[in-house]
Design a protein around this motif. Structure first.
Motif, PDB file in Angstrom:
ATOM      1  N   VAL A  78       0.834  -1.175  -0.075  1.00 42.05           N
ATOM      2  CA  VAL A  78       0.086   0.142  -0.180  1.00 42.05           C
ATOM      3  C   VAL A  78       0.857   1.166  -0.148  1.00 42.05           C
ATOM      4  CG1 VAL A  78      -1.598   1.296   1.262  1.00 42.05           C
ATOM      5  CG2 VAL A  78      -1.848  -1.147   0.885  1.00 42.05           C
ATOM      6  N   GLU A  79       1.972   1.142   0.905  1.00 40.66           N
ATOM      7  CA  GLU A  79       2.803   2.538   0.902  1.00 40.66           C
ATOM      8  C   GLU A  79       3.708   2.699  -0.601  1.00 40.66           C
ATOM      9  OE1 GLU A  79       5.479   2.250   4.579  1.00 40.66           O
ATOM     10  OE2 GLU A  79       3.706   1.674   5.541  1.00 40.66           O
ATOM     11  N   ARG A  80       3.870   1.662  -0.916  1.00 39.61           N
ATOM     12  CA  ARG A  80       4.595   1.662  -2.582  1.00 39.61           C
ATOM     13  C   ARG A  80       3.545   2.181  -3.215  1.00 39.61           C
ATOM     14  NH1 ARG A  80       7.762   1.622  -6.445  1.00 39.61           N
ATOM     15  NH2 ARG A  80       7.894   0.142  -7.897  1.00 39.61           N
ATOM     16  N   GLY A  81       2.225   1.995  -3.332  1.00 38.45           N
ATOM     17  CA  GLY A  81       1.323   2.180  -4.204  1.00 38.45           C
ATOM     18  C   GLY A  81       1.133   3.734  -3.952  1.00 38.45           C
ATOM     19  N   GLN A  82       0.870   4.021  -2.648  1.00 32.44           N
ATOM     20  CA  GLN A  82       0.853   5.708  -2.553  1.00 32.44           C
ATOM     21  C   GLN A  82       2.022   6.427  -2.960  1.00 32.44           C
ATOM     22  OE1 GLN A  82       0.849   7.145   1.660  1.00 32.44           O
ATOM     23  NE2 GLN A  82      -0.494   8.691   0.989  1.00 32.44           N
ATOM     24  N   ASP A  83       3.427   6.047  -2.902  1.00 32.82           N
ATOM     25  CA  ASP A  83       4.446   6.472  -3.645  1.00 32.82           C
ATOM     26  C   ASP A  83       4.158   6.796  -5.058  1.00 32.82           C
ATOM     27  OD1 ASP A  83       5.568   6.983  -1.234  1.00 32.82           O
ATOM     28  OD2 ASP A  83       7.002   5.366  -1.412  1.00 32.82           O
ATOM     29  N   ILE A  84       3.800   5.671  -5.776  1.00 32.55           N
ATOM     30  CA  ILE A  84       3.776   5.609  -7.037  1.00 32.55           C
ATOM     31  C   ILE A  84       2.380   6.582  -7.405  1.00 32.55           C
ATOM     32  CG2 ILE A  84       2.919   4.272  -9.165  1.00 32.55           C
ATOM     33  CD1 ILE A  84       4.061   1.870  -7.493  1.00 32.55           C
ATOM     34  N   PHE A  85       1.201   6.523  -6.802  1.00 32.93           N
ATOM     35  CA  PHE A  85       0.167   7.359  -7.082  1.00 32.93           C
ATOM     36  C   PHE A  85       0.585   9.060  -6.849  1.00 32.93           C
ATOM     37  CE2 PHE A  85      -3.593   9.799  -5.869  1.00 32.93           C
ATOM     38  CZ  PHE A  85      -4.452   9.424  -6.628  1.00 32.93           C
ATOM     39  N   LEU A  86       1.645   9.365  -6.100  1.00 35.72           N
ATOM     40  CA  LEU A  86       1.936  10.677  -5.730  1.00 35.72           C
ATOM     41  C   LEU A  86       3.109  11.180  -6.815  1.00 35.72           C
ATOM     42  CD1 LEU A  86       2.132  10.779  -1.980  1.00 35.72           C
ATOM     43  CD2 LEU A  86       0.423  11.799  -3.411  1.00 35.72           C
ATOM     44  N   THR A  87       3.808  10.022  -7.382  1.00 35.38           N
ATOM     45  CA  THR A  87       4.697  10.481  -8.560  1.00 35.38           C
ATOM     46  C   THR A  87       4.430  10.177  -9.869  1.00 35.38           C
ATOM     47  OG1 THR A  87       5.933   8.364  -7.700  1.00 35.38           O
ATOM     48  CG2 THR A  87       6.522  10.475  -6.668  1.00 35.38           C
ATOM     49  N   ALA A  88       3.556   9.329 -10.023  1.00 41.11           N
ATOM     50  CA  ALA A  88       3.364   8.821 -11.280  1.00 41.11           C
ATOM     51  C   ALA A  88       2.561   9.670 -12.183  1.00 41.11           C
ATOM     52  CB  ALA A  88       3.129   7.367 -11.626  1.00 41.11           C
ATOM     53  N   GLY A  89       1.670  10.747 -11.604  1.00 42.61           N
ATOM     54  CA  GLY A  89       0.771  11.461 -12.532  1.00 42.61           C
ATOM     55  C   GLY A  89      -0.414  11.560 -11.812  1.00 42.61           C
ATOM     56  N   CYS A  90      -0.846  10.452 -11.215  1.00 41.86           N
ATOM     57  CA  CYS A  90      -2.412  10.517 -10.596  1.00 41.86           C
ATOM     58  C   CYS A  90      -2.507  11.523  -9.848  1.00 41.86           C
ATOM     59  CB  CYS A  90      -2.475   8.909  -9.585  1.00 41.86           C
ATOM     60  SG  CYS A  90      -1.946   7.487 -10.352  1.00 41.86           S
ATOM     61  N   ALA A  91      -1.654  12.011  -9.099  1.00 40.54           N
ATOM     62  CA  ALA A  91      -2.136  13.169  -8.055  1.00 40.54           C
ATOM     63  C   ALA A  91      -2.365  14.487  -8.971  1.00 40.54           C
ATOM     64  CB  ALA A  91      -0.913  13.207  -6.964  1.00 40.54           C
ATOM     65  N   ALA A  92      -1.871  14.607  -9.984  1.00 35.53           N
ATOM     66  CA  ALA A  92      -2.097  15.924 -10.680  1.00 35.53           C
ATOM     67  C   ALA A  92      -3.553  15.918 -11.114  1.00 35.53           C
ATOM     68  CB  ALA A  92      -1.237  15.843 -11.992  1.00 35.53           C
ATOM     69  N   CYS A  93      -4.326  15.042 -10.959  1.00 34.34           N
ATOM     70  CA  CYS A  93      -6.030  15.121 -11.547  1.00 34.34           C
ATOM     71  C   CYS A  93      -6.558  14.703 -10.379  1.00 34.34           C
ATOM     72  CB  CYS A  93      -6.121  14.220 -12.707  1.00 34.34           C
ATOM     73  SG  CYS A  93      -5.273  14.793 -14.033  1.00 34.34           S
ATOM     74  N   HIS A  94      -6.200  13.930  -9.463  1.00 32.09           N
ATOM     75  CA  HIS A  94      -7.132  13.383  -8.310  1.00 32.09           C
ATOM     76  C   HIS A  94      -6.576  13.973  -6.871  1.00 32.09           C
ATOM     77  CE1 HIS A  94      -9.157  10.495 -10.681  1.00 32.09           C
ATOM     78  NE2 HIS A  94      -8.130  10.244 -11.406  1.00 32.09           N
ATOM     79  N   THR A  95      -7.625  14.029  -6.071  1.00 32.49           N
ATOM     80  CA  THR A  95      -7.120  14.448  -4.663  1.00 32.49           C
ATOM     81  C   THR A  95      -7.464  13.260  -3.850  1.00 32.49           C
ATOM     82  OG1 THR A  95      -7.996  16.849  -4.979  1.00 32.49           O
ATOM     83  CG2 THR A  95      -8.104  15.775  -2.752  1.00 32.49           C
ATOM     84  N   VAL A  96      -6.522  12.936  -2.667  1.00 32.70           N
ATOM     85  CA  VAL A  96      -6.797  12.333  -1.687  1.00 32.70           C
ATOM     86  C   VAL A  96      -6.205  12.841  -0.459  1.00 32.70           C
ATOM     87  CG1 VAL A  96      -6.098  10.181  -0.710  1.00 32.70           C
ATOM     88  CG2 VAL A  96      -6.153  10.260  -3.113  1.00 32.70           C
ATOM     89  N   ARG A  97      -7.674  13.538   0.036  1.00 36.81           N
ATOM     90  CA  ARG A  97      -7.407  14.416   1.508  1.00 36.81           C
ATOM     91  C   ARG A  97      -6.622  13.755   2.402  1.00 36.81           C
ATOM     92  NH1 ARG A  97     -13.162  14.581   2.794  1.00 36.81           N
ATOM     93  NH2 ARG A  97     -13.457  13.469   0.722  1.00 36.81           N
ATOM     94  N   GLY A  98      -5.711  14.365   3.011  1.00 36.47           N
ATOM     95  CA  GLY A  98      -4.720  13.909   3.944  1.00 36.47           C
ATOM     96  C   GLY A  98      -3.191  13.517   3.467  1.00 36.47           C
ATOM     97  N   THR A  99      -3.210  13.737   1.916  1.00 32.51           N
ATOM     98  CA  THR A  99      -1.979  13.402   1.204  1.00 32.51           C
ATOM     99  C   THR A  99      -1.727  14.669   0.307  1.00 32.51           C
ATOM    100  OG1 THR A  99      -2.608  12.522  -0.866  1.00 32.51           O
ATOM    101  CG2 THR A  99      -2.623  11.016   1.102  1.00 32.51           C
ATOM    102  N   ALA A 100      -0.442  14.577  -0.308  1.00 28.95           N
ATOM    103  CA  ALA A 100      -0.298  15.783  -1.042  1.00 28.95           C
ATOM    104  C   ALA A 100      -0.855  15.853  -2.260  1.00 28.95           C
ATOM    105  CB  ALA A 100       1.402  15.698  -1.400  1.00 28.95           C
ATOM    106  N   ALA A 101      -1.789  14.777  -2.780  1.00 26.55           N
ATOM    107  CA  ALA A 101      -2.457  14.681  -4.008  1.00 26.55           C
ATOM    108  C   ALA A 101      -3.771  15.465  -3.890  1.00 26.55           C
ATOM    109  CB  ALA A 101      -2.769  13.121  -3.959  1.00 26.55           C
TER     110      ALA A 101
END
Ligand code: CUA
Length: 336
Positions: free
Chosen positions: A247-270
């Motif tokens: 899960v932690e690896r998934g979050q890292d990828i989510f935040l760096t691979a481009g997902c976070a540019a379009c999606h919000t996950v409240r409580g994270t940098a996304a």
């Protein structure tokens, strides 16, 4: 065949076609004639009134037509020969009845519109629904909760719905709970919905809004008050943190691979605002605006190739390796 005869045959064929097509509705498709809330009930009542009045008018007119045809045939009147209109004692009466029928329908329509303006009790809460190509953002402004493609409401309580669009014109329709109302860019439209019983009701976009218009559905989940409150409290919370290497690896990828540019996950940098807020994605029943059940396999398929599943949608295909995809999906499924 006489003109009248042809008209009767055509009318009969049309009536039979309508009856046959009425059987085309799929079993699981919601119907406005199966109302599950006061708003839809009032609309269905008006529909049935118009249906039965229309049926009565049809039967009476066809009766007179058959009678006139029979009489003309008996007297041997030639086709197209003008008749003496003033001699027909029914004419004035028929016009009076026609006007009366139209006035009755008009009266009931206005009365129903009046009943639909406000619910019997003041709305218990407000939900903002924002139309996007091709998904629905759902906001609870009183508590600052955001979700997508799923509207939870408490059973037996009217809920105010405010409708807006971020791009083109969409239309909000829950056949079993409400009539349709458009979502217009720059203008807020308002109405209310209410469900009599707990359940999940299918909503659809009812205005053509681009190539994926048919894939713009949403669910309305009506729950008893306590369950609804529990759900809403959960939605207000920031994303839960699950201490798991994948899960932690998934979050890292989510935040760096481009997902976070379009999606919000409240409580994270996304904090992207183009796509749906994913803070509590795992709590939703569907993904891709009602297209797919929300489960591991469908999430994998969707993220691997969203353009193959829903061509033209704004989510790009990201070049993720299989093990990266697996980690991202594990992360998303942890967002309860
Ligand atoms: Cu949105 Cu059709």
């Amino acid at each position: 065949m006489t003109t009248t005869g042809r008209g009767v045959v055509l009318g009969g064929a049309l009536a039979i076609t309508v009856v046959l097509l009425a059987g085309c509705q799929p079993e699981d498709s919601p119907s406005a004639l199966d109302p599950r809330g006061p708003r839809a009930e009032r609309i269905a009542d008006l529909w049935w009134l118009m249906f039965w009045l229309g049926t009565a008018v049809f039967v009476v007119v066809m009766g007179f037509l058959a009678y006139a045809t029979f009489r003309a045939w008996r007297r041997g009147v030639a086709d197209g020969e003008p008749t003496d209109r003033h001699a027909n004692p029914f004419l004035a009466g028929a016009m009076a009845v026609t006007v009366l029928v139209i006035l009755v329908v008009l009266g009931f329509s206005l009365w129903t519109s009046r009943l639909l303006v406000e619910p019997d009790e003041p709305p218990a809460l407000t939900v903002d629904v924002i139309g996007n190509q091709w998904w629905w953002e759902v906001r609870y402004p009183e508590v600052d909760a955001i979700t997508a493609n799923e509207i939870h409401i408490p059973v037996g309580e009217p809920v105010r719905v405010r409708l807006l669009s971020d791009d083109v014109i969409h239309s909000f329709w829950i056949p079993e709970l409400s009539g349709k109302l458009d979502l217009l860019p720059g203008i807020t439209n308002e109405f209310w919905i209410e469900a009599d019983e707990p359940g999940t009701y299918l909503g659809e976009c009812a205005e053509f809004c681009g190539i994926q218009h048919a894939h713009m559905a949403f669910l309305v989940v009506a729950e008893p008050r306590e369950r609804f409150d529990l759900w809403l409290t959960g939605q207000v919370e920031p994303a839960s943190f699950v201490a798991d290497p994948l899960v932690e690896r998934g979050q890292d990828i989510f935040l760096t691979a481009g997902c976070a540019a379009c999606h919000t996950v409240r409580g994270t940098a996304a904090d992207g605002e183009i796509g749906p807020d994913l803070t509590h994605l795992a709590s939703r029943e569907t993904i891709a605006a009602g297209m797919l059940e929300n489960n591991l396999g469908n999430l994998m398929g969707w993220i691997a190739d969203p353009q193959a599943i829903k061509p033209g949608n704004h989510m790009p295909n990201l070049p993720l390796a299989p093990e990266e995809l697996e980690a991202v999906v594990a992360y998303l499924l942890s967002l309860e």
